[in-house]
Design an enzyme around this catalytic site. Structure first.
Site, PDB file in Angstrom:
ATOM      1  N   ASP A   1       0.852  -1.198   0.000  1.00 44.11           N
ATOM      2  CA  ASP A   1       0.000   0.000   0.000  1.00 44.11           C
ATOM      3  C   ASP A   1       0.880   1.238   0.000  1.00 44.11           C
ATOM      4  O   ASP A   1       1.796   1.345   0.820  1.00 44.11           O
ATOM      5  CB  ASP A   1      -0.851   0.053   1.285  1.00 44.11           C
ATOM      6  CG  ASP A   1      -2.107  -0.789   1.177  1.00 44.11           C
ATOM      7  OD1 ASP A   1      -2.257  -1.519   0.190  1.00 44.11           O
ATOM      8  OD2 ASP A   1      -2.941  -0.701   2.108  1.00 44.11           O
ATOM      9  N   LYS A   7      -8.218   0.610  -5.155  1.00 45.53           N
ATOM     10  CA  LYS A   7      -9.407   0.042  -4.515  1.00 45.53           C
ATOM     11  C   LYS A   7     -10.670   0.771  -4.925  1.00 45.53           C
ATOM     12  O   LYS A   7     -10.673   2.003  -5.059  1.00 45.53           O
ATOM     13  CB  LYS A   7      -9.281   0.156  -2.989  1.00 45.53           C
ATOM     14  CG  LYS A   7      -8.237  -0.746  -2.359  1.00 45.53           C
ATOM     15  CD  LYS A   7      -8.254  -0.560  -0.847  1.00 45.53           C
ATOM     16  CE  LYS A   7      -7.040  -1.146  -0.154  1.00 45.53           C
ATOM     17  NZ  LYS A   7      -7.006  -2.602  -0.151  1.00 45.53           N
ATOM     18  N   GLY A  64      -5.427  -2.838   8.735  1.00 47.89           N
ATOM     19  CA  GLY A  64      -5.088  -1.672   9.536  1.00 47.89           C
ATOM     20  C   GLY A  64      -4.857  -1.967  11.004  1.00 47.89           C
ATOM     21  O   GLY A  64      -4.782  -1.051  11.819  1.00 47.89           O
ATOM     22  N   ARG A 124      -6.495 -20.415   7.042  1.00 42.08           N
ATOM     23  CA  ARG A 124      -6.718 -21.791   7.507  1.00 42.08           C
ATOM     24  C   ARG A 124      -8.107 -22.282   7.126  1.00 42.08           C
ATOM     25  O   ARG A 124      -8.280 -23.441   6.734  1.00 42.08           O
ATOM     26  CB  ARG A 124      -6.540 -21.874   9.029  1.00 42.08           C
ATOM     27  CG  ARG A 124      -5.097 -21.940   9.471  1.00 42.08           C
ATOM     28  CD  ARG A 124      -5.027 -22.467  10.906  1.00 42.08           C
ATOM     29  NE  ARG A 124      -3.678 -22.440  11.432  1.00 42.08           N
ATOM     30  CZ  ARG A 124      -2.770 -23.391  11.223  1.00 42.08           C
ATOM     31  NH1 ARG A 124      -3.069 -24.437  10.464  1.00 42.08           N
ATOM     32  NH2 ARG A 124      -1.563 -23.294  11.734  1.00 42.08           N
ATOM     33  N   GLY A 155      -3.172  -7.442   8.071  1.00 45.16           N
ATOM     34  CA  GLY A 155      -2.512  -7.575   9.375  1.00 45.16           C
ATOM     35  C   GLY A 155      -1.053  -7.963   9.323  1.00 45.16           C
ATOM     36  O   GLY A 155      -0.423  -8.165  10.357  1.00 45.16           O
ATOM     37  N   GLY A 168      -0.381  -3.737   3.897  1.00 51.97           N
ATOM     38  CA  GLY A 168      -1.068  -2.451   3.867  1.00 51.97           C
ATOM     39  C   GLY A 168      -0.352  -1.449   4.737  1.00 51.97           C
ATOM     40  O   GLY A 168       0.649  -0.851   4.358  1.00 51.97           O
ATOM     41  N   SER A 169      -0.848  -1.322   5.961  1.00 57.63           N
ATOM     42  CA  SER A 169      -0.290  -0.337   6.881  1.00 57.63           C
ATOM     43  C   SER A 169       1.071  -0.762   7.413  1.00 57.63           C
ATOM     44  O   SER A 169       1.827   0.073   7.915  1.00 57.63           O
ATOM     45  CB  SER A 169      -1.262  -0.150   8.044  1.00 57.63           C
ATOM     46  OG  SER A 169      -2.580  -0.078   7.555  1.00 57.63           O
TER      47      SER A 169
END
Lengths: 191, 294
Positions: free
Chosen positions: B24, B81, B153, B165, B214, B235-236
């Site tokens: 990102d 996005k 995030g 999983r 995550g 992402g973050s």
């Protein structure tokens, strides 16, 4: 005989499947010592900027240059860029193993990706096959020692110089086995 | 549908991204950092998920100007996005010529009943999923790539692990079903029986499945790859950390060499602090992003 497939990133699994269909044993290559038992090496499609960075990070950059002196290497799409002597539109420290100039993303972005018939000439026989071009490069100049082997219209899309074989499209995304078979034979006869 | 030429080109691009990291980025400078670190693609957006979460409000498609600036700054694929169900945003992104569209739960959904009919587009789509039913429904709508939803995030890997999983374990289960059990199973998970049959016959999804939501450390990337992810979205996790270029390079290395633990140890050394992160249990039900979409 084993064929190595550079497995740092990209569609190496599809090349692996293509070789499995020819009953050829595969060695995924992520480190220099994995090259030693291979009779040939395939550099798959993926991102060429990522490849170069990762090749340098694990000393595969020089190892592949040394390998290519003795044994054949086949690059598709990003693999072709990595093998080329010159990239015209982006500063990239390629391996420089085949005397061609290449334009990256020459057809444009993903919206310009396409599938079309390509004409291939291998061992004196001509065949038409499906060429899958994904954000593909173009060979814009061939050195005097480079032999064209495939065409899309007027454009050369597959070529060879000594040990090195390159294609701007993805034979690994189709069922066409002739190109992989050609490379496997090259590897078989190299030593 | 799976044999269609346009679909083959879409899944083909997803195949080229395998083993890589998609990062990102919110401006051209970050995009360059990502490309130099070895990212296989960047996701162009105005606010990274951690900031969307913190600031609240309606999160929408990014300003086309920002996306174009990022396209000009890098040579790798650029993704962007759109909101779930907001096909007009997707049409605009296609007009800009982004390489991949993420119909994302990170943005505020525009339609609470329908996702976008992704077959109508020439640009490939990636969608999030938490389980096999959601995965196959998105493929039925034309998604060329899936990713875990995780919990974007948060810098917390727990939800991505749960979702990966769940999908992998159901794929294994489907391969053991008898032919006569496929229709009832398809009904139960709410997905087309042809796609369930594909999974039974091939032991995998018809499109690649990446991890997202995550990932904050090199070890997180290795964990997800070992659980069956074929590439990683961060992402973050990069630009909310203390040293983004170092962390970006380390996560790229750990994704490629996800089974080489000496190497992961080495690249994890001295890359300063990761993003702080959030305990999912501290989030209220309405703060979860993963429950958006169906």
């Amino acid at each position: 005989m084993k064929i190595g497939i550079l497995a740092l990133q990209g569609d190496f699994e599809l090349h692996s499947k293509a070789l499995a269909r020819l009953s050829v044993e595969v060695q995924l290559v992520r480190k220099p010592d994995q090259l030693t038992q291979c009779s040939g090496l395939i550099i798959p499609g993926g991102e060429s900027t990522t490849f170069i960075r990762l090749l340098k990070a694990v000393s595969l950059y020089q190892a592949i240059r040394d390998f290519a002196r003795e044994r054949p290497v086949f690059g598709t799409c990003a693999g072709l860029i990595v093998l080329a002597k010159r990239v015209t539109n982006y500063p990239l420290e390629t391996l420089g193993l085949i005397d061609i100039s290449v334009e990256r993303n020459a057809y444009g972005r993903q919206i310009d990706s396409f599938i079309d018939r390509v004409r291939i000439q291998l061992n004196g026989t001509s065949l038409e096959t499906e060429g899958v071009f994904i954000r593909a490069p173009k060979i814009v100049e061939l050195g005097p020692g480079v032999r064209p082997l495939g065409w899309h219209g007027e454009d050369v899309v597959m070529a060879e110089e000594g040990h090195i074989l390159v294609a701007t499209f993805h034979p690994e995304l189709t069922e066409e086995a002739a190109i992989h078979r050609y490379f496997v034979e090259k590897a078989r006869h190299s030593g | 549908m799976l044999q269609d030429k346009d679909y083959k080109l879409k899944v083909g691009l997803a195949e080229m991204l395998k083993g890589g990291v998609i990062m990102d980025v919110t401006n051209a400078e970050q995009a360059k950092i990502a490309e130099d670190a070895g990212a296989v693609a960047v996701m162009a957006l105005e606010r990274i998920p951690a900031d969307i979460r913190a600031q609240g409000g309606v999160a929408r498609m990014s300003d086309p100007k920002l996306i174009r600036e990022i396209q000009e700054a890098v040579s790798i694929p650029v993704m962007a996005k759109c909101r779930i169900g907001h096909f007009a945003e997707a049409q605009v992104l296609e007009a800009i010529g982004v390489d991949f569209i993420d119909e994302s739960e990170v943005l505020t959904p525009a339609d609470e009943a329908h996702h976008i009919d992704k077959h109508k587009f020439k640009i490939p789509f990636v969608c999030g999923c938490r389980d096999i039913g959601e995965a196959l429904r998105r493929i039925a709508e034309g998604a060329a790539l899936l990713r875990t939803k995780g919990e974007a995030g948060t810098g917390n890997i727990v939800e991505a692990v749960r979702h990966m999983r769940a999908v992998q374990s159901e794929i294994r289960r489907i391969t053991t079903l008898l032919d006569e059990e496929l229709v009832a199973y398809a009904k139960q998970i709410g997905a087309p029986v042809e796609l369930v049959r594909y999974v039974k016959e091939n032991g995998r999804l018809p499109v690649p499945n990446f991890a997202a939501g995550g990932i904050a450390t090199p070890a997180d990337a290795s964990l997800m790859m070992q659980l069956g992810a074929e590439a990683v979205f961060v992402g973050s996790g990069i630009f909310k950390s203390e040293d983004p270029p170092a962390r970006a390079k380390a996560i790229v290395m750990a994704t490629t060499h996800y089974m080489d633990f000496d190497l992961i140890a080495r690249v994890s050394e001295g890359i300063k602090a990761p993003m702080k992160g959030i305990d999912i249990a501290q989030l209220k039900e309405e703060e979860l992003l993963q429950t958006r979409g169906w």
